[in-house]
Every structure is written in C-alpha cells, then in structure tokens.
Design a protein around this motif. Structure first.
Motif, short mmCIF file in Angstrom:
data_model
loop_
_atom_site.label_atom_id
_atom_site.label_comp_id
_atom_site.label_asym_id
_atom_site.label_seq_id
_atom_site.Cartn_x
_atom_site.Cartn_y
_atom_site.Cartn_z
N VAL A 2 0.99 -1.20 -0.14
CA VAL A 2 -0.10 0.03 0.05
C VAL A 2 0.97 1.34 -0.09
N GLN A 3 0.51 2.32 -0.79
CA GLN A 3 1.17 3.36 -1.13
C GLN A 3 0.13 4.62 -1.08
N ALA A 24 -3.74 6.71 -3.95
CA ALA A 24 -3.49 5.73 -3.35
C ALA A 24 -3.48 4.24 -4.12
N SER A 25 -2.63 3.30 -3.76
CA SER A 25 -2.46 2.03 -4.44
C SER A 25 -1.90 1.16 -3.68
N GLY A 26 -2.16 -0.13 -4.07
CA GLY A 26 -1.64 -1.36 -3.55
C GLY A 26 -2.97 -2.10 -2.97
N ARG A 27 -4.29 -1.62 -2.92
CA ARG A 27 -5.32 -2.19 -2.42
C ARG A 27 -6.52 -1.60 -3.16
N THR A 28 -7.72 -2.36 -2.87
CA THR A 28 -8.91 -1.78 -3.60
C THR A 28 -9.46 -0.40 -2.55
N GLN A 98 -5.56 5.60 5.59
CA GLN A 98 -6.80 4.79 5.06
C GLN A 98 -7.26 4.11 6.08
N GLN A 99 -8.31 3.85 6.18
CA GLN A 99 -9.05 3.41 7.45
C GLN A 99 -9.62 1.88 6.77
N ASP A 104 -11.56 1.34 13.73
CA ASP A 104 -11.42 2.79 14.06
C ASP A 104 -10.06 3.49 13.81
N GLU A 105 -9.06 2.53 13.79
CA GLU A 105 -7.74 3.13 13.49
C GLU A 105 -7.45 3.17 11.86
N TYR A 106 -6.66 4.09 11.54
CA TYR A 106 -6.23 4.06 10.38
C TYR A 106 -4.83 3.23 10.06
N ASP A 107 -4.75 2.39 9.13
CA ASP A 107 -3.49 1.65 9.23
C ASP A 107 -2.45 2.00 8.16
N TYR A 108 -2.79 2.61 7.21
CA TYR A 108 -1.64 3.50 6.23
C TYR A 108 -1.51 4.69 6.18
#
Length: 119
Positions: A2-3, A24-28, A98-99, A104-108
């Motif tokens: 993910v970027q 964004a890239s790397g996942r949907t 990105q969440q 609740d948390e943003y992971d990237y």
C-alpha cells in the motif's frame, strides 16, 4: 504494498486556497474510508476530515468546517482536500490515511505534504 502519496502543498497567503491530493495504490481503494490529518510544529497530529468509502458521508474538525471540503474519486484512486479561506493556523504537514472497514484506526499513512499560510 500500500502506498499513499500526497501532493498539492505549498506556500499561500492568508485567505487563499490550496487543493491537496492523495493518490492510493496497493489495494482496492473504494473499500476504504479515507482521512486527512495535520501536524503543526510542536503540536500533536490532529484530525482534519474524513470520507466514507462511497463518498456519501463526510466528517470535519470544527476548526475547518465550512472552509475545507474532502472528496474522492474512486475511479482515480484519489482523495482530495480543498482548502479555502486559509489561515496561518492551518500551517502544518498534512497527511492522508486509509481506514479499513470495521476499524476505528487508520492503518496506512502517506509521507505528508507541507502547507504554509503566511499572514
């Protein structure tokens, strides 16, 4: 992987406008809510705005409500932050994040883009 890559920051006079983008890239992309945060020198990172995966729901910090607008284009995998009527206190590094659904948390997080508002 993910970027998230922010762009659009810069120096602007008080009362001016800027539009930030986060690609964004790397996942949907359309599966994830997105948020914008900022961190001013010597201060903790704070929430600015968020948008649901569909774009149907948006949320704003009181300090930016009525001046900033968050939007997204799922076809372009991009989220935007339109910032109008900028104030010197908006000066900060702005980050997109990105969440994942159900969390609740943003992971990237992106690397950030500097916004400086001169008086």
């Amino acid at each position: 992987q993910v970027q998230l890559v922010e762009s659009g920051g810069g120096l602007v006079q008080a009362g001016g406008s800027l539009r930030l983008s986060c690609a964004a890239s790397g996942r949907t992309f359309s599966s994830y809510a997105m948020g914008w945060f900022r961190q001013a020198p010597g201060k903790e990172r704070e929430f600015v705005a968020a948008i649901s995966w569909s774009g149907g729901s948006t949320y704003y910090a009181d300090s930016v409500k009525g001046r900033f607008t968050i939007s997204r284009d799922n076809a372009k995998n991009t989220v935007y932050l339109q910032m109008n009527s900028l104030k010197p206190e908006d000066t900060a590094v702005y980050y997109c994040a990105q969440q994942p659904p159900g969390f609740d948390e943003y992971d990237y997080w992106g690397q950030g883009t500097q916004v400086t508002v001169s008086s």
